[in-house]
Design an enzyme around this catalytic site. Structure first.
Site, PDB file in Angstrom:
ATOM      1  N   LYS A  22     -25.400 -22.258 -42.498  1.00 38.12           N
ATOM      2  CA  LYS A  22     -24.653 -23.195 -41.673  1.00 38.12           C
ATOM      3  C   LYS A  22     -25.791 -24.298 -41.145  1.00 38.12           C
ATOM      4  CE  LYS A  22     -24.072 -22.708 -37.065  1.00 38.12           C
ATOM      5  NZ  LYS A  22     -24.804 -23.527 -36.359  1.00 38.12           N
ATOM      6  N   ASN A  23     -26.872 -24.091 -40.753  1.00 39.13           N
ATOM      7  CA  ASN A  23     -27.888 -24.778 -40.176  1.00 39.13           C
ATOM      8  C   ASN A  23     -28.617 -25.643 -41.429  1.00 39.13           C
ATOM      9  OD1 ASN A  23     -26.927 -24.196 -37.899  1.00 39.13           O
ATOM     10  ND2 ASN A  23     -28.548 -23.086 -37.174  1.00 39.13           N
ATOM     11  N   CYS A 116     -24.173 -27.958 -24.171  1.00 38.98           N
ATOM     12  CA  CYS A 116     -23.204 -26.945 -24.525  1.00 38.98           C
ATOM     13  C   CYS A 116     -23.436 -25.641 -23.698  1.00 38.98           C
ATOM     14  CB  CYS A 116     -23.723 -26.692 -26.158  1.00 38.98           C
ATOM     15  SG  CYS A 116     -25.070 -25.706 -26.450  1.00 38.98           S
ATOM     16  N   ARG A 121     -29.680 -29.392 -24.107  1.00 42.52           N
ATOM     17  CA  ARG A 121     -29.559 -29.980 -25.436  1.00 42.52           C
ATOM     18  C   ARG A 121     -30.044 -31.326 -25.231  1.00 42.52           C
ATOM     19  NH1 ARG A 121     -27.105 -26.285 -28.762  1.00 42.52           N
ATOM     20  NH2 ARG A 121     -28.382 -27.035 -30.392  1.00 42.52           N
ATOM     21  N   ASP A 306     -31.595 -17.750 -32.507  1.00 40.34           N
ATOM     22  CA  ASP A 306     -30.334 -17.543 -32.741  1.00 40.34           C
ATOM     23  C   ASP A 306     -30.261 -15.989 -33.181  1.00 40.34           C
ATOM     24  OD1 ASP A 306     -30.048 -20.358 -34.793  1.00 40.34           O
ATOM     25  OD2 ASP A 306     -30.039 -20.270 -32.566  1.00 40.34           O
ATOM     26  N   ARG A 398     -17.497 -20.919 -35.548  1.00 38.75           N
ATOM     27  CA  ARG A 398     -18.176 -22.039 -35.781  1.00 38.75           C
ATOM     28  C   ARG A 398     -19.431 -21.663 -36.626  1.00 38.75           C
ATOM     29  NH1 ARG A 398     -21.151 -24.057 -30.893  1.00 38.75           N
ATOM     30  NH2 ARG A 398     -22.167 -25.093 -32.858  1.00 38.75           N
TER      31      ARG A 398
END
Ligand code: EPZ
Length: 417
Positions: A22-23, A116, A121, A306, A398
């Site tokens: 994803k990243n 978030c 952030r 993560d 997500r």
């Protein structure tokens, strides 16, 4: 609102392919704005964050087609330089569009990406660096109004922290700047290297990605290319945590072992054995994990923040106490309160979480409040006695593609209800 129902104490077995990262997909999709022509991105995971990025690209005037895990982006007709609030707020990472839109159009108007669940952030490093590249940025009423009417000019940039997003934003913006940009104290994550590989195939001149100093020689234009996204190392670490919490033996296909070199020793400390070669990883967990001792999250190549939540969930049933130090985000222990509802013994104080392993967790109705926290609740649910019901799985979607299907294919009793 769908939920996940997990019946625990099922051993996992078999093999599974790890999805694309994803990243890596998100910054590469943003970077397509810089190019003329067509980019074909393979191995792009099917995720709500990716859909949000595709919506932004279409809004800006790109043509975006997805078929299965391939996304085709045509960016000849980029015609807008603003990103509306409702699109910006869909995913935090949309800040990485700032450098791309500014470099392509000379302007960028987007709302301040909100904080978030895991922290404020801030984007101060992004804004400082873009100003050093010559952008004029006004911040008012929650909006950023950026302009670089004469283009961006290469310069030396030193980051106070190896921010992944800031490094990506600068790399993207600097590709079309005049002159050379050097980024000192750049982030070294594999996703940075993947972004540089994509951009260099488009004609950029980026040197040293993955090192602490990255140099970008500005070029006049870039052309679309085809690119295959690297595997998602965080999904791999999550699957390892699922196997570890259930005493399982699984095979992960399509992982890059070198990207997990800080995570593998954590599992080996607990008695797991990990063998990988040519993209395949064999992971064998003992019946009961030993303690992880101490796990500190750090910028790459350290233990990724993560992976903290899934690792911590596995530590809940280890034989002994494990200490976690979350050095990257200020509010990344929200999953611990839900784990405590399942019988975990966890004390958190600021950056520190002390996890006293218990014999077993029990099923409960729990709520996910962020992406990796959702994954942690699944890791716990898989080893708990009785059933666990997990709500808030929009967070999971997500970052994890069809995760309940992936786990069912390994023998887990998990379904979306
Ligand atoms: C990226 O976020 C990832 N997201 C995150 O993954 C990941 O946790 C993070 O890097 C760290 O590895 C994407 O790639 C889309 P940072 P990013 O800038 O770029 C502070 C997930 O679960 N900071 O490296 O936002 C910041 O507050 C997500 O997939 C500033 O202070 O991370 C944080 O404390 C979550 N000012 C630290 O730096 C800035 O201008 C690291 O942030 C920028 C960041």
């Amino acid at each position: 609102m769908s939920k996940l129902l997990v019946t625990g104490r099922q051993k996992l077995s078999g093999e599974v392919y790890v999805q694309g990262a994803k990243n890596s997909s998100l910054p590469i999709l943003a970077a397509t704005i810089l190019t003329k022509g067509e980019s074909v991105i393979f191995n792009c995971p099917n995720l709500s964050d990716i859909d949000a990025s595709s919506r932004i690209l279409r809004y800006l005037g790109c043509k975006v087609e997805r078929s299965d895990h391939t996304i085709v982006v045509k960016s000849d007709d980029v015609c807008r330089s603003d990103i509306p609030d409702e699109l910006m707020r869909k995913t935090r990472s949309s800040i990485v569009f700032l450098g791309a839109v500014l470099a392509r159009t000379g302007r960028a108007r987007l709302s301040f990406p909100g904080g978030c669940e895991i922290g404020l952030r801030p984007i101060d490093m992004h804004l400082k660096a873009l100003r050093e590249l010559g952008a004029e940025i006004k911040e008012k009423h929650g909006y950023l109004d950026c302009s670089a009417p004469y283009g961006l000019k290469g310069t030396k940039i030193s980051l106070s922290f190896p921010s992944v997003g800031a490094t990506e934003d600068i790399m993207i913006a600097a590709c079309l700047a005049s002159g050379t940009t050097t980024i000192t104290n750049a982030a070294r994550e594999p996703e940075i290297v993947d972004l540089a590989d994509y951009l260099n195939k488009c004609g950029a001149k980026i040197y040293g990605a993955g090192e602490g100093v990255v140099m970008i020689d500005g070029v006049s234009s870039l052309n679309g290319t085809s690119h295959t996204i690297i595997p998602d190392r965080i999904v791999a670490a999550t699957l390892m945590s699922c196997a570890a919490s259930t005493g399982s033996h699984i095979m992960l296909r399509g992982v890059i072992g070198s990207q997990l070199e800080s995570v593998i020793p954590v599992f080996e400390e607990t008695g797991c054995t990990v063998k990988y070669k040519d993209g395949d990883m064999e992971f064998v967990s003992p019946k009961r994990l030993k303690t992880m001792k101490i796990v500190r999250t750090m910028p790459y190549p350290g233990v990724p923040t993560d992976a903290q939540a899934p690792l911590l969930a596995a530590a809940c049933v280890a034989d002994g106490t494990s200490v976690f130090v979350e050095n990257i985000f200020e509010n990344r222990y929200r999953h611990t309160s839900e784990l405590v509802r399942m019988g975990a013994k966890i004390k958190t104080e600021g950056k520190i979480a002390v996890v006293e392993g218990v014999q077993s967790l029990y099923g409960a109705s729990v709520e996910a409040t962020d992406l990796r926290g959702a994954a942690a609740l699944i890791v716990a649910g898989l080893c708990a006695e009785s059933d666990t019901e997990i709500s808030g799985i929009k967070y999971l979607e997500r970052g994890y593609e069809n995760f309940e299907i992936v786990l069912s294919s390994l023998g887990a009793d998990i379904k979306k209800v």
